[in-house]
Design an enzyme around this catalytic site. Structure first.
Site, mmCIF file in Angstrom:
data_model
loop_
_atom_site.group_PDB
_atom_site.id
_atom_site.type_symbol
_atom_site.label_atom_id
_atom_site.label_comp_id
_atom_site.label_asym_id
_atom_site.label_seq_id
_atom_site.Cartn_x
_atom_site.Cartn_y
_atom_site.Cartn_z
ATOM 1 N N PHE A 147 43.328 74.891 10.632
ATOM 2 C CA PHE A 147 43.187 73.446 10.788
ATOM 3 C C PHE A 147 42.529 72.830 9.558
ATOM 4 C CE2 PHE A 147 43.221 75.318 15.029
ATOM 5 C CZ PHE A 147 44.226 74.578 15.650
ATOM 6 N N ARG A 149 42.368 70.870 5.927
ATOM 7 C CA ARG A 149 43.066 69.800 5.200
ATOM 8 C C ARG A 149 43.044 70.091 3.714
ATOM 9 N NH1 ARG A 149 38.925 65.492 7.110
ATOM 10 N NH2 ARG A 149 37.775 67.439 6.981
ATOM 11 N N GLY A 255 47.422 52.742 6.082
ATOM 12 C CA GLY A 255 47.752 53.101 4.704
ATOM 13 C C GLY A 255 49.238 52.916 4.488
ATOM 14 N N CYS A 262 52.476 68.886 6.068
ATOM 15 C CA CYS A 262 52.291 69.233 7.489
ATOM 16 C C CYS A 262 52.721 68.124 8.445
ATOM 17 C CB CYS A 262 50.836 69.589 7.733
ATOM 18 S SG CYS A 262 50.265 70.879 6.622
#
Ligand code: UGA
Length: 452
Positions: A147, A149, A255, A262
């Site tokens: 998990f 980033r 954004g 992913c």
């Protein structure tokens, strides 16, 4: 513990370096011998903050080694499979994972405890495990999704929210399974809740978490559009929503759309999987199309503010990577924006601190037909990109874009529009320089659009 990591890509390197850092002896394998030679010199193929240091530490204290041959992992207790799962078109493909697990299973000298860390579509691990067991009944297969980033992978690994282990155990209670016990020991130095479940549930926890976060970002993006239309301030809205503990503020920043290796592939693959099972998932179906349309919406805003079509306009595109802190351009919304600009006939002057050459190549390659209309070129820095521009679009949240010297940039521009796709432009400074800032979903946007 002696651990073998199969695959020296992004996930494999982070796992290998962090496992060595927390005290294990790790051998990281890759079929690419050149990559291995470079890694042995501490030369990493990926840009990830803190990873160079951990690899250097592991090489120096000899807890980390790299090799190109399976012989190097004979004697390892566990093999953790971290090979890639995307095909050339960035769609999910588990074939390399399957082939790797079966290669391991076939060779009795190699670890019989096989842990798949690569992301799997729900249902895949169970069939891979069945094939591996058919080759050698002493093989154990678990799934331990990651998990982390990009740009914060090392700290995410070392301080995880949870550690998930999936296994279809024949020990009755999966928590009693020897492979689960080995993994519990391996992760013991980390302070995190352990979730032990079956293989399919572990796969689903991973993919559903990503798709849920993608949905959260998408919701915030749609709220930003509504806010711009109604005169609300999207930033205030998401801050207010995020204070509700049930909602939370993270992954609620509007954004230009999500990107990376992913979220996009999984936001597409999960509803496809549901369809193959005859399951209707209208909410999940909508995530990807909505995400893609965010870039077009942003460019529509620019066009309305300019009060004309974009043909012939010179637009500075600040940022090309899918987020800050990485050189990863995969499915970057900044590239989507650049291509949308080119398709509408604008010329794009791009700048990115880490991935300018590769980003330009991507823009030009994927937008080839549109180049007849617009053209793309690179600039040496942010200020040079803005020189002579009719408009500036901030597409990636590189921290330095927060501190741009608008007093110097403003007079050097031909036009006066700044589209802030990441809510980081210093609006008072840019406004003082005579520029009109269009911030995603902020009332000023609505005002700018109304007066345009
Ligand atoms: C994501 C997950 O966050 C990780 O937990 C997971 O391990 C990883 O995928 C994976 O499956 O390997 P990553 O792709 O590195 O990590 O990027 P994120 O930081 O999650 O950002 C994804 C996208 O969402 C980026 O384009 C980012 O700019 C965008 N985003 C994120 C927003 O637009 N708004 C937000 O509030 C948050």
């Amino acid at each position: 513990m002696h651990i073998a990591i199969i695959g020296a890509g992004y996930v494999g390197l982070v796992t290998a370096a962090c496992m060595a850092h927390i005290g294990h002896h790790v051998t990281c394998l890759d079929i690419d011998a050149t990559r291995i030679e470079r890694l042995l010199r501490g030369d990493l193929p990926v840009h990830e903050p803190g990873l160079d240091e951990l690899v250097a530490e592991g090489l120096a204290n000899e807890r980390l080694d790299f090799a190109a041959d399976y012989a190097a992992i004979v004697g390892s207790e566990v093999a953790i499979v971290c090979v890639g799962t995307l095909d050339g078109a960035e769609e999910w493909d588990g074939e390399v994972v399957r082939a790797t697990v079966l290669d391991l299973a076939r060779d009795g000298r190699l670890p019989r405890a096989i842990v798949i860390r690569s992301t799997l579509l729900p249902g895949t691990a169970r069939s891979i495990a069945a094939e591996a067991l058919a080759l050698d009944p002493s093989v154990r297969v678990a799934h331990n999704p990651e998990f982390t980033r990009e740009a914060s992978a090392v700290s995410d690994f070392l301080a995880p929210d949870r550690i998930v282990i999936g296994i279809d155990s024949d020990h009755g209670d999966a928590a009693e399974d020897p492979l689960v016990a080995a993994l519990r020991d391996a992760y013991a130095p980390l302070d995190a809740p352990l979730v032990v479940t079956d293989l399919s549930s572990a796969e689903t926890i991973k993919v559903a978490s990503n798709v849920f976060l993608a949905a959260k970002v998408t919701f915030a993006n749609e709220i930003s559009r509504l806010a711009a239309a109604t005169g609300a301030d999207a930033q205030a809205v998401v801050d207010g929503m995020g204070l509700d503990k049930r909602i939370g503020r993270s992954f609620l920043s509007p954004g230009p759309g999500f990107g990376g290796s992913c979220f996009p592939s999984q936001a597409r693959a999960l509803p496809q999987l549901a369809r193959r099972h005859g399951v209707q998932t209208p909410l999940m179906d909508a995530i990807w199309p909505s995400n893609v349309s965010q870039a077009e919406w942003l460019i529509d805003g620019l066009e309305r503010a300019a009060g004309r079509v974009l043909t012939g306009l010179r637009v500075a595109l600040l940022g090309l990577t899918f987020k800050a802190g990485t050189d990863d351009l995969r499915e970057s919304p900044a590239i989507r924006i650049g291509q949308a600009l080119l398709a509408r006939g604008a010329s794009v002057v791009a700048y990115d601190p880490l991935a300018l050459a590769a980003g330009l190549a991507l823009l030009e390659a994927d937008a080839a037909p549109a180049l007849a209309a617009g053209s793309a070129e690179g600039a040496d820095d942010e200020v040079a990109a803005c020189h002579g521009a009719d408009a500036v679009v901030v597409a990636t949240e590189w921290p330095q874009f927060r501190y741009l010297d608008w007093a110097a940039i403003g007079p050097s521009m031909r036009g006066d529009i700044v589209v802030d796709g990441r809510q980081l432009v210093d609006v008072p400074a840019a406004t003082a320089a005579g520029l009109r800032v269009i911030t995603l979903g902020v009332e000023a946007t609505a005002a700018a659009l109304r007066t345009a």
